[in-house]
Design a protein around this motif. Structure first.
Motif, PDB file in Angstrom:
ATOM      1  N   THR A   1      -0.720 -32.161  -9.852  1.00 40.27           N
ATOM      2  CA  THR A   1      -1.519 -31.770 -11.316  1.00 40.27           C
ATOM      3  C   THR A   1      -2.197 -32.625 -12.189  1.00 40.27           C
TER       4      THR A   1
ATOM      5  N   LYS B   1      -3.916 -27.252 -17.381  1.00 38.57           N
ATOM      6  CA  LYS B   1      -3.250 -27.664 -16.369  1.00 38.57           C
ATOM      7  C   LYS B   1      -4.258 -27.473 -14.926  1.00 38.57           C
TER       8      LYS B   1
ATOM      9  N   GLY C   1      -4.656 -28.167 -10.356  1.00 41.51           N
ATOM     10  CA  GLY C   1      -4.048 -28.678  -9.363  1.00 41.51           C
ATOM     11  C   GLY C   1      -5.130 -29.013  -8.721  1.00 41.51           C
TER      12      GLY C   1
ATOM     13  N   GLU D   1       3.108 -23.123  -4.708  1.00 38.43           N
ATOM     14  CA  GLU D   1       3.437 -23.834  -6.146  1.00 38.43           C
ATOM     15  C   GLU D   1       2.552 -23.823  -6.864  1.00 38.43           C
ATOM     16  N   LEU D   2       1.600 -23.863  -6.566  1.00 34.90           N
ATOM     17  CA  LEU D   2       0.740 -24.524  -8.107  1.00 34.90           C
ATOM     18  C   LEU D   2       0.572 -23.465  -9.104  1.00 34.90           C
TER      19      LEU D   2
ATOM     20  N   GLU E   1       3.189 -22.768 -10.839  1.00 28.26           N
ATOM     21  CA  GLU E   1       2.963 -23.215 -11.796  1.00 28.26           C
ATOM     22  C   GLU E   1       2.149 -23.471 -13.148  1.00 28.26           C
TER      23      GLU E   1
END
Length: 499
Positions: free
Chosen positions: A226, A233, A235, A256-257, A260
């Motif tokens: 990241t 943000k 990824g 998963e990204l 986040e």
């Protein structure tokens, strides 16, 4: 003579390869398509399964039908004449394998090759969890063994091998005239063993010598990170090749990204030489909506198949794709589709340019033919073979990313004027020293920069570049490149992402 050996031209639709060098064993044909070609494929598969049950005459009739009535008897006659009359002892298996290799050679296609049983066993290792070697994807380009891309973290990457390096010799022995897999078998070897490659690099007037220590090459293909830019943000998913587990690993990484809270995504396929079509297909189906194809496939008759996803809505965040000259085949499918069908930017440099599709055809005794049967086209119908995918935003890396291994036959010193000095000057500049110039003339400023470098690295402070100083320069440049701190392409991809 066994009918299977006589009629070696049987086309059995079994497996698809998209790697630039064919380093991945293929799997079942493309899958569901938008038209009737999928039914034709299923019929071909069924014909292949039933072949063994046919009588010899029926087998002959079937094969002659595939060959369009070619005079197979001529091949059989030549086989008999050689076997029965040659002064040189003729081994039946060698004659058969020679005939297959000869037929493939006439195609003038570096991707259509024959692999005997031993070569096929080595070939199979590429879909296992790891294999041993130097870790470089290679292809045959203009009859020369050419590096497509080194594998991430491999001895080849650490030694500085680059896309388009041409391998001339392995341990002092020329590979000229060898087919791709014979050359590869000389390059590969057991972990811990050494190999010396003589390479020809575009832009370098003299051949380079690269020493490597073979190692285990793990086939990890998906890496995540990241990054923050302007308070947002992003990824990053790097795909180093497309193997059997890549699409699954990619889907897990993306979830998963997204969990986040990423606000944008960079898909990095730089140095990715390709792999399995099905895996890039499954990745694209997560991004390209069902209103247009993400790739087209054209057969030898010009019949085209279009491939669609079932996705209804695209991602609600921006995406960019990173590519370079080491991105080939399946990587180019991804970049082309994301741009033409998805409208996403492609950042970097022009890709390798492999637009053909191979299928493996087992010969029944452990040997295999890998034959080019199709070309793949971008969503808009463009064939990028030998042309590459053009980036929408072109960005070169800093000059020191493209430097050559430092070869010191004679110590480089003040007043020298040669290509090796230019290479050293670019390295010094990339590491923050000031050589004064980068044109190959060893000036007083270059001497001072070398002396300063030696002092800071604890080397003998001579102001001259000997083998020890050259080796240290190369080591630190490799570390600098791999650190990603001055990755202009990544920086631009992030900039484009949020603009």
């Amino acid at each position: 003579m066994n009918v299977r050996a006589r009629f070696v031209a049987i086309i059995v639709v079994l497996a698809v390869l998209l790697g630039a060098a064919g380093s991945y064993v293929g799997i079942q044909y493309f899958g569901t398509t938008s038209n009737e070609n999928s039914d034709q494929t299923a019929n071909a598969d069924q014909d292949a399964e039933n072949f063994a049950d046919l009588s010899e005459d029926e087998q002959k009739e079937f094969i002659e039908g595939l060959s369009g009535g070619a005079d197979i008897e001529k091949v059989e006659q030549a086989f008999s004449v050689i076997q029965e009359n040659s002064l040189i002892e003729a081994d039946e298996n060698q004659l058969i394998e020679g005939a297959i290799e000869g037929m493939l050679d006439t195609l003038d296609d570096p991707y259509s090759t024959y692999m005997d049983k031993e070569t096929m066993e080595e070939f199979d290792q590429s879909i296992e969890s790891s294999f041993q070697g130097i870790g470089a994807e290679v292809s045959m380009v203009n009859e020369k063994v050419t590096v497509v891309a080194p594998i991430k973290g491999s001895p080849a990457e650490e030694a500085g091998l680059k896309p388009n390096d041409q391998i001339l010799e392995v341990d002092g022995e020329s590979v000229e005239g060898l087919d791709l897999y014979d050359a590869v078998s000389k390059i590969r070897g057991e972990k811990g063993s050494e190999v010396v490659l003589t390479i020809e690099r575009p832009g370098s007037s003299d051949p380079l010598t690269v020493e490597l220590v073979r190692d285990d090459i793990p086939l990890e293909t998906v890496y995540t990170d990241t990054k923050e830019i302007d308070g947002k943000k992003a990824g990053v998913i790097e795909i180093t090749s497309f193997s059997e587990k890549t699409s699954t690993e990619f889907e897990e990484a993306l979830k998963e990204l997204e969990g986040e809270g990423i606000e944008g995504l960079v898909i990095d396929v730089r140095g990715n030489p390709g792999g399995l079509f099905t895996d890039v297909q499954e990745i694209l189906e997560q991004f390209i909506t069902d209103d247009q194809p993400y790739v087209q496939v054209e057969d030898s008759q010009g019949e085209k198949s279009e491939y669609y996803s079932e996705l209804k809505e695209r991602k609600d965040y921006p995406i960019t794709v990173l590519q370079d000259e080491g991105s080939a085949s399946a990587s180019e499918i991804l970049a082309g589709a994301m741009n033409e069908a998805g409208g996403y930017d492609v950042v970097g440099t022009k890709s390798f340019g492999k637009g053909t599709v191979q299928q493996t055809i087992p010969m029944g005794d452990g040997s295999t033919i890998k034959l080019t049967l199709y070309k793949w086209l971008t969503p808009e119908g463009n064939w990028i073979h030998e042309e590459g995918v053009e980036p929408t935003v072109e960005v070169e890396q800093p000059e020191y990313f493209y430097t050559n291994p430092v070869e010191i036959e004679e110590t480089l010193k003040f007043d020298d004027n040669k290509e090796q000095v230019e290479n050293v000057q670019v390295m010094l500049e990339g590491l923050g020293y000031e050589p004064g110039r980068t044109d190959g003339y060893f000036s007083e400023a270059t001497e001072a920069a070398v002396s300063k470098f030696q002092a800071e690295e604890g080397l003998s402070q001579t102001g001259e570049v000997d083998e020890e100083t050259g080796g240290k320069l190369q080591e630190l440049i490799v570390e600098e490149v791999r650190s990603g701190e001055n990755d202009r392409q990544m920086d631009k991809a992030l900039e484009v992402l949020f603009n």
